[in-house]
Design a protein around this motif. Sequence first.
Motif, PDB file in Angstrom:
ATOM      1  N   LEU A  64       0.859  -1.183   0.000  1.00 11.91           N
ATOM      2  CA  LEU A  64       0.000   0.000   0.000  1.00 11.91           C
ATOM      3  C   LEU A  64       0.892   1.227   0.000  1.00 11.91           C
ATOM      4  N   SER A  65       0.779   2.037  -1.056  1.00 12.36           N
ATOM      5  CA  SER A  65       1.615   3.233  -1.201  1.00 12.36           C
ATOM      6  C   SER A  65       0.728   4.475  -1.189  1.00 12.36           C
ATOM      7  N   ARG A  66       1.102   5.449  -0.321  1.00  7.46           N
ATOM      8  CA  ARG A  66       0.407   6.743  -0.282  1.00  7.46           C
ATOM      9  C   ARG A  66       1.444   7.829  -0.074  1.00  7.46           C
ATOM     10  N   GLN A  67       1.515   8.768  -1.012  1.00  4.81           N
ATOM     11  CA  GLN A  67       2.533   9.815  -0.984  1.00  4.81           C
ATOM     12  C   GLN A  67       3.909   9.162  -0.868  1.00  4.81           C
ATOM     13  N   ASP A  68       4.673   9.474   0.159  1.00  2.00           N
ATOM     14  CA  ASP A  68       5.991   8.872   0.336  1.00  2.00           C
ATOM     15  C   ASP A  68       5.970   7.768   1.398  1.00  2.00           C
ATOM     16  N   HIS A  69       4.778   7.301   1.724  1.00  2.47           N
ATOM     17  CA  HIS A  69       4.626   6.283   2.763  1.00  2.47           C
ATOM     18  C   HIS A  69       4.238   4.956   2.122  1.00  2.47           C
ATOM     19  N   VAL A  70       5.006   3.903   2.385  1.00  2.00           N
ATOM     20  CA  VAL A  70       4.749   2.582   1.834  1.00  2.00           C
ATOM     21  C   VAL A  70       4.616   1.575   2.966  1.00  2.00           C
TER      22      VAL A  70
END
Length: 339
Positions: free
Chosen positions: A277-283
Motif C-alpha cells: 500500500l503506497s500513499r505519498q511517500d509512505h509505503v
Amino acid sequence: MTADRLADGRPGTAELRIGVLGCADIARRRMLPALAARPGIRVAAVASRAREKAKSFAMQFGCDADDDYERLLARPDLDAVYIPLPTGLHALWTARALEAGKHVLVEKSATGTLAEAQDVVALARERGLALMENFAFVHHSQHATAKQRLLYGEIGELRVLQASFGIPPRPPGDIRYRRELGGGALLDVGAYPLRAALMYLGDGVQVIGAVLRVGSNQEVDTAGSVLLASPDGVTAELSFGFEHGYRSHCALWGTEGRLVLDQPFTPPTTARPILRLSRQDHVQQFVLDADDQFGNTAASFAGLSQGPATVREEQYTRILRQAALLSTVRDTARVLRSS
C-alpha cells in the motif's frame, strides 16, 4: 446421487464423483491433487487418447483409466467432468459432457468464441447443470483482501487497474501456437488480466482499444495489450504474452495511493503473497496468509454442483461476459506482425 438431484431439493452430502477428459500438465500438477484432496470429492476416472498417459494419471490418483472420451462420459457412476483439454476442444467436449448429464469444470478459456459460450451456457441452463470456468486465482483470499481495502477507501477512489501476465516463449510445436487447437496468447495468458478487470471493475467494462502481435513464423497472437473502461470512467491497462520474462502483476491506482499484488494469478499454495500500500511517500507492506486457490476452486465447484440450480446463474453470467470481452478484443484489435 449428488445433492441437486435429491427429490426434496435439500442440500445433501453425497460424494461428487468426477471424471477427467485429458491429461494436461495443469491437471496433474494443480487441479487433480486439489480435487483428490477435497473431502466429498472422488476422482473416479481419467481418459486420454494416449492410453499410457491415462494409465500414468490413474496410477497417481487411484482411479480408472480409459482411452475413449465418449466411453468415459457414458459412465453412470460419474456426476461431473473436469476438462483440461486444449482450448479449441473445450466447447465440443463441454457440450457432450452436458448432454451426458454431467456437471462441468472446464479450464480457461472456457470456449474459443462467444457463440460457443452462448451455446454451452444455454445447454447447461436447459439441463440444470453446473458449468464453471476454471479461473482459480479468483478464489485466492488475497483478492478478497485487496477488494476490502479498496472498499474501505485506503487508496481513495479507484482510477486505474493495471494487470499483466506473461511467460517466456514456448517450445516449437507447443499447442499454444496451434490455431486449430485454440492457441494464442489472448485465450491463454490474456484471459487472466481480462478476468481480473471484470472482478475489480465490474461487468460494465468495455473495450476501448487493443493490439495483438503475431510473432514471426507464428499463426496465432503471441502478445497483446488492451485498454478497458468502466461506465464511471475507471480504466484498465492490461498486457500479456508468450514473448516475455515471466510476470504476474496487478495494481489498483486510486486518487490517494496504490495497492499492488505481485502474485495475483499463480501463487504457489505455500506462498504468502505480498500486498503493498503506497500513499505519498509512505509505503506499507503486508504479508498475507498462504492460500490454496485450487483447493478453494474444488470446494466451489462441489458446492455449485451439489447446490440448487439457482446458484449456477452467476457462473453462467461470468462465462458469457468473459467470452464477450475476449471476442471484442479479438474482433477490434489492431494486429501487428513481427518481422
